[in-house]
Design an enzyme around this catalytic site. Structure first.
Site, mmCIF file in Angstrom:
data_model
loop_
_atom_site.group_PDB
_atom_site.id
_atom_site.type_symbol
_atom_site.label_atom_id
_atom_site.label_comp_id
_atom_site.label_asym_id
_atom_site.label_seq_id
_atom_site.Cartn_x
_atom_site.Cartn_y
_atom_site.Cartn_z
ATOM 1 N N THR A 270 0.807 -1.221 0.000
ATOM 2 C CA THR A 270 0.000 0.000 0.000
ATOM 3 C C THR A 270 0.836 1.264 0.000
ATOM 4 O O THR A 270 0.336 2.339 -0.326
ATOM 5 C CB THR A 270 -0.946 0.032 1.215
ATOM 6 N N THR B 162 -1.725 -7.017 -1.104
ATOM 7 C CA THR B 162 -2.636 -6.440 -0.108
ATOM 8 C C THR B 162 -4.070 -6.767 -0.506
ATOM 9 O O THR B 162 -4.344 -7.116 -1.656
ATOM 10 C CB THR B 162 -2.474 -4.912 -0.042
ATOM 11 N N ASP C 44 -23.750 -3.114 4.688
ATOM 12 C CA ASP C 44 -22.943 -3.162 3.472
ATOM 13 C C ASP C 44 -23.839 -2.830 2.277
ATOM 14 O O ASP C 44 -24.369 -3.728 1.621
ATOM 15 C CB ASP C 44 -22.303 -4.543 3.298
ATOM 16 N N ARG D 264 -9.239 1.694 6.514
ATOM 17 C CA ARG D 264 -8.383 2.739 5.959
ATOM 18 C C ARG D 264 -8.524 3.989 6.828
ATOM 19 O O ARG D 264 -9.619 4.321 7.289
ATOM 20 C CB ARG D 264 -8.767 3.060 4.515
ATOM 21 N N ASP E 218 -6.067 1.313 14.064
ATOM 22 C CA ASP E 218 -4.891 0.691 13.466
ATOM 23 C C ASP E 218 -4.449 1.419 12.195
ATOM 24 O O ASP E 218 -3.318 1.250 11.759
ATOM 25 C CB ASP E 218 -5.182 -0.774 13.137
ATOM 26 N N GLU F 37 -0.527 8.271 6.757
ATOM 27 C CA GLU F 37 0.539 7.364 7.201
ATOM 28 C C GLU F 37 1.767 7.521 6.295
ATOM 29 O O GLU F 37 1.621 7.741 5.095
ATOM 30 C CB GLU F 37 0.056 5.907 7.123
ATOM 31 N N HIS G 93 -0.803 0.124 11.842
ATOM 32 C CA HIS G 93 -1.292 -0.564 10.638
ATOM 33 C C HIS G 93 -0.753 -2.000 10.566
ATOM 34 O O HIS G 93 -0.221 -2.425 9.540
ATOM 35 C CB HIS G 93 -0.896 0.215 9.385
ATOM 36 N N GLY H 24 -3.550 -6.728 10.102
ATOM 37 C CA GLY H 24 -3.501 -7.909 9.239
ATOM 38 C C GLY H 24 -2.150 -8.596 9.206
ATOM 39 O O GLY H 24 -1.948 -9.502 8.397
ATOM 40 N N TYR H 25 -1.245 -8.207 10.095
ATOM 41 C CA TYR H 25 0.120 -8.741 10.049
ATOM 42 C C TYR H 25 0.257 -10.060 10.806
ATOM 43 O O TYR H 25 1.109 -10.217 11.689
ATOM 44 C CB TYR H 25 1.107 -7.713 10.614
#
Length: 365
Positions: A50, A71, A151, A210, A232, A237, A254, A257-258
């Site tokens: 990203t 990503t 959604d 985001r 997060d 950034e 961020h 998702g790590y």
């Protein structure tokens, strides 16, 4: 006949990929700051994260025919420009979904424990019910926590107004709201003054999608409406707004998702996308095998002796993912955001064994 291999450039922070593509390509590994036009003008493809903005400024006049991002999203890629130029774009949708679910649940239980909130009496509003949101909804339901999904694109696609609720209804009925939407014209600063003014007082808000989905200035103005703020992802950034950081309850650089599995998936999906695009048969079933690391196990009696089920679950989750340590690292040195992120040690996700153990704790008290 020339035997020169075609050139591709790869972000050097993408794990598990070094050495994989060299049999077919001339590969250069670049720091994300070095993805400039002069360095990639002869590349036929780039593999990015990203941090690399793929737009006209980067791509004009290059030989690039395909962009592969390791990503889940591609809002850092000007897909309209790429379409006009015939540049194919591939992402790794869903690769780290379970890691983000783990982040949300671990952070949520820690905040609930700190603030004396009984999560099992609350309702979670999940805004964005795609790869991450739907998995989160399933886990929350298994834990006995009520869920509302919001959604609009999926509601319009399926016509299912029972499963999906409006954002207004979620705001009015849910004291926990977690955001899992892509960044686009509809979601840019969707959490603005109107959003915060209509929240149930004491709402817990979580953003791991985001940064620009939340109007940070509005969040600061309306902090008294929130019971907790878990963040997060940030606007601008790796530079972050220190005033916004100071109103958060959990803040991380961020890394939601790590997870180890998420990073493996991201590279596997990316290599397979590349294999499909360039018709490389030998890579179409590419996999990454690693040995399990020590430290995955825990003693439930030791963690949960004479504590409430809420505290027990919080301890089990943080034992697997000590999010409070990552929070402290960022608060101690917020200017080091990118370095903390790059050096983050990938964690193991919640597996079926751990989840079943948590559900037993919840059901048995």
């Amino acid at each position: 006949m020339s035997t020169t291999k075609p050139y591709i450039a790869i972000d050097s922070d993408i794990p598990f990929i070094k050495g994989v593509l060299e049999p077919w390509f001339s590969v250069e590994y670049l720091n994300h700051r070095d993805f400039i036009r002069n360095n990639i003008e002869n590349a036929i493809a780039i593999i990015v994260r990203t941090r690399t903005l793929c737009n006209r400024d980067l791509l004009e006049g290059t030989k690039i025919e395909a962009i592969f991002t390791a990503t889940i999203g591609n809002d850092h890629i000007d897909t309209q420009y790429c379409g006009e130029k015939g540049i194919s774009v591939y992402n790794a949708a869903g690769c780290n979904a379970w890691g983000v679910v783990q982040y949300v649940m671990t952070s949520l239980f820690l905040v609930a424990l700190r603030n004396g909130i009984n999560l099992f009496n609350e309702r979670i509003g999940i805004v964005g019910a795609g790869n991450v949101g739907e998995r989160l909804a399933g886990m929350a339901t298994k834990m006995g926590i009520d869920v509302l999904r919001c959604d609009p694109p999926l509601e319009n696609k399926t016509g299912d107004s029972i499963k999906y609720r409006s954002l207004e209804e979620v705001i009015k009925r849910c004291k926990i709201i977690t955001l899992h939407v892509p960044l686009n014209t509809q979601t840019f600063k969707m959490c603005s003054d109107h959003f915060f003014e209509n929240l149930i007082p004491g709402t817990i808000l979580i953003n791991s999608s985001r940064g620009d989905v939340i109007d940070e200035a509005a969040a600061i103005r309306h902090i008294n409406r929130l019971g907790a703020l878990i963040v997060d992802v940030w606007s601008n950034e790796p530079e972050i707004n220190f005033d916004y950081l100071n109103i958060t309850d959990i803040a991380t650089p961020h890394i939601a998702g790590y997870s180890l599995e998420g990073k493996i998936n991201a590279t596997v999906y990316t290599v397979k996308n590349l294999a499909k695009h360039f018709s490389i048969f030998n890579l179409q079933n590419f996999q990454i095998q690693i040995e399990n690391e020590d430290g995955e196990y825990y003693n439930r009696e030791e963690l949960c002796n004479e504590v409430s089920k809420l505290e027990c679950v919080a301890r089990i989750l943080e034992n697997r993912f000590p999010v409070s340590i990552e929070d402290r690292k960022l608060r101690d040195n917020p200017a080091d955001f990118e370095n903390i992120r790059v050096k983050y040690k990938y964690r193991k996700e919640i597996d079926d064994i751990l989840l079943n153990d948590i559900i037993k704790v919840i059901k048995n008290g």
